[in-house]
Design a protein around this motif. Structure first.
Motif, short mmCIF file in Angstrom:
data_model
loop_
_atom_site.label_atom_id
_atom_site.label_comp_id
_atom_site.label_asym_id
_atom_site.label_seq_id
_atom_site.Cartn_x
_atom_site.Cartn_y
_atom_site.Cartn_z
N GLU A 1 0.79 -1.30 0.15
CA GLU A 1 0.05 -0.13 0.13
C GLU A 1 0.79 1.26 0.01
O GLU A 1 0.68 2.17 -0.92
N VAL A 2 1.92 1.59 1.08
CA VAL A 2 2.56 2.24 1.03
C VAL A 2 3.77 2.39 -0.31
O VAL A 2 4.00 3.39 -0.69
N LYS A 3 4.17 1.38 -0.66
CA LYS A 3 5.17 1.23 -1.73
C LYS A 3 4.60 1.82 -2.95
O LYS A 3 4.93 2.56 -3.60
N ALA A 4 3.22 1.62 -3.23
CA ALA A 4 2.47 2.19 -4.46
C ALA A 4 2.40 3.87 -4.30
O ALA A 4 2.54 4.32 -5.16
N LEU A 5 2.44 4.12 -3.02
CA LEU A 5 2.05 5.73 -2.73
C LEU A 5 3.81 6.25 -2.98
O LEU A 5 4.01 7.28 -3.66
N ARG A 6 4.86 5.23 -2.71
CA ARG A 6 6.07 5.77 -2.98
C ARG A 6 6.54 5.82 -4.53
O ARG A 6 7.07 6.64 -5.00
N ASP A 7 6.13 4.81 -5.11
CA ASP A 7 6.26 4.78 -6.72
C ASP A 7 5.12 5.90 -7.51
O ASP A 7 5.70 6.30 -8.48
N GLU A 8 4.23 6.45 -6.87
CA GLU A 8 3.53 7.76 -7.46
C GLU A 8 4.30 8.92 -7.03
O GLU A 8 4.29 9.89 -7.95
N ALA A 9 5.21 8.92 -6.29
CA ALA A 9 5.85 10.39 -5.61
C ALA A 9 6.99 10.57 -6.54
O ALA A 9 7.67 9.72 -7.01
N ASP A 10 7.35 11.86 -6.43
CA ASP A 10 8.59 12.51 -6.98
C ASP A 10 9.60 12.38 -6.11
O ASP A 10 10.71 12.33 -6.25
N ILE A 11 9.19 12.83 -4.89
CA ILE A 11 10.31 13.11 -3.83
C ILE A 11 9.77 12.67 -2.47
O ILE A 11 8.81 12.63 -2.20
N ILE A 12 10.92 11.83 -1.78
CA ILE A 12 10.54 11.30 -0.45
C ILE A 12 11.17 12.08 0.60
O ILE A 12 12.19 12.14 0.55
N ILE A 13 10.44 12.56 1.53
CA ILE A 13 11.06 13.18 2.57
C ILE A 13 10.66 12.80 4.02
O ILE A 13 9.24 12.61 4.21
N THR A 14 11.61 12.51 5.05
CA THR A 14 11.09 12.08 6.29
C THR A 14 12.26 11.83 7.16
O THR A 14 13.39 11.78 6.63
N ASN A 15 11.83 11.47 8.56
CA ASN A 15 12.79 11.29 9.24
C ASN A 15 12.46 9.85 9.91
O ASN A 15 11.56 9.43 10.58
N PRO A 16 13.15 8.70 9.28
CA PRO A 16 12.57 7.29 9.39
C PRO A 16 13.12 6.91 10.80
O PRO A 16 13.81 7.34 11.24
N PRO A 17 12.61 5.46 10.92
CA PRO A 17 13.17 5.12 12.32
C PRO A 17 14.59 4.87 12.17
O PRO A 17 15.03 4.16 11.19
N PHE A 18 14.99 5.05 13.24
CA PHE A 18 16.74 4.83 13.27
C PHE A 18 16.83 3.39 13.10
O PHE A 18 17.98 3.08 12.51
N SER A 19 16.29 2.30 13.69
CA SER A 19 16.74 1.17 13.76
C SER A 19 16.14 0.57 12.41
O SER A 19 16.66 -0.52 12.22
#
Length: 374
Positions: free
Chosen positions: A143-161
């Protein structure tokens, strides 16, 4: 002040740190100043986010029109998946007609800004609309991977682990990105080759190298590596940076450096002034213990601190490799004579060392290998 442990977060999953609005603004301004149209007409995805607490969604919603963003998507991770025991939904959620008590715990949420909902002729934070995701919002889900593929730019503070896994997920997409991570990630086998090949570099950075993060609750010994201030409920880290593949001006600013001769005469570092540079015993390179002591006129190979990458200009220097373990052996670092192990138990093959005046092998900490751009 209490010490916070980040390493234990890998097992406890307590690695939820909220980025300050001012830090996001400072970082994004660097990209906008270099290219005013960097976000124009783009779909921006903010995964691993929690719009009700996080500043990322607020920042990009407020700057939606100014940046010319086409669409903003933000996703959050379900409470039960975070293993949070003490939690209550916000009024924002409970007063919404979409509120579902069961899904509130088990499902992630998706926030979107792509239309003028209130009809005021503007696109801003008041036009954010949301719904529950089908799953828990894990970035690895289809579900989120499909949103990733739709996006042009990915911005976040992902989990350190999950930084390694998250960056593999990002690189698989081939999209532009700006993500926060530990400076230690530079030495990861999955990350350093990307930096070496200029597929990833450090962003503009936190002010004075200090990153302050909010946390969802009072810290325990489960957190690490930072310093907690109970008066602000912020955790301070010295080892965090922004990773990106979007250009910014500071990346192309050459380091102001002296010649080798001038460094030996005038360097502010006593290790260099009057002494010169040490040559490794197992590799044809000199050791440069401070970034500002790199000799501008030296044509050979140099071992420099990893923190050099924060000031790395690709037009000025070339990254050759990371002398660590198998990578160091591949670079040509000779294995150390086994009798030296008695004098320094920390010696490892694939890492540079030199013999001091007493014949004791010394191993410089955290080096990468560079040379002047030819």
């Amino acid at each position: 002040m209490a010490n916070i442990n980040l390493q234990n977060a890998k097992t406890a999953k307590n690695d939820e740190f909220y980025t300050q609005f001012a830090d996001i603004q400072k970082e994004m301004n660097a990209y906008i100043e270099y290219d005013p149209d960097v976000f124009r007409g783009k779909t921006v995805l903010l995964p691993c986010d929690d719009p009700e607490w996080s500043n990322f969604t607020k920042f990009f919603a407020q700057n939606f029109e100014a940046y010319g963003i086409k669409k903003l998507i933000s996703t959050s991770y379900a409470v039960e998946s975070k293993r949070i025991k003490e939690w209550e939904p916000t009024l924002f959620e409970t007063e919404s007609p979409y509120y579902d008590a069961d899904k509130s715990r088990t499902n992630g949420k998706i926030f979107m800004l792509d239309q003028d909902i209130n009809g005021d002729g503007r696109f801003n934070i008041n036009d954010l609309h949301w719904s529950y995701l089908k799953g828990d919002g894990d970035f690895r889900s289809d579900e989120v991977k499909a949103l990733r593929d739709e996006a042009d730019i990915i911005i976040t503070n992902p989990p350190f682990s999950l930084f390694r896994e998250f960056m593999a997920w990002v690189m698989e997409s081939g999209k532009q990105f700006v993500c926060i991570g530990s400076m230690n990630a530079i030495s990861y086998k999955e990350i350093f080759p990307l930096i070496k090949d200029n597929k990833m570099w450090l962003g503009n950075g936190f002010s004075a190298g200090n990153a302050y993060f909010g946390i969802p609750k009072t810290p325990t010994r489960e957190y690490v590596d930072g310093v907690y201030d109970a008066t602000t409920n912020l955790v301070k880290f010295r080892n965090c940076c922004w990773f990106t593949n979007i250009d910014h001006g500071r990346r192309h600013e050459p380091l102001p450096l002296m010649t080798m001769e001038d460094n030996i005469i005038y360097s502010k570092h006593k290790e260099i002034r009057g002494n010169g540079y040490i040559h490794y015993d197992n590799y044809d390179a000199i050791d440069v213990p401070f970034t500002d002591a790199i000799p501008i006129d030296y044509d050979g190979v140099m071992g420099v601190p990893i923190t050099f990458l924060d000031k790395y200009c690709p037009e000025q220097f070339e990254i050759i490799g990371h002398p660590h373990g198998d990578y160091g052996l591949e670079l040509g670092l000779k294995p150390f004579p086994r009798e030296l192990k008695k004098l320094n138990k920390s010696l490892r093959d694939g890492q540079p060392y030199y013999l001091d005046d007493q014949g004791i092998p010394q191993k410089p900490f955290g080096r990468i290998i560079i040379c002047k751009k030819r």
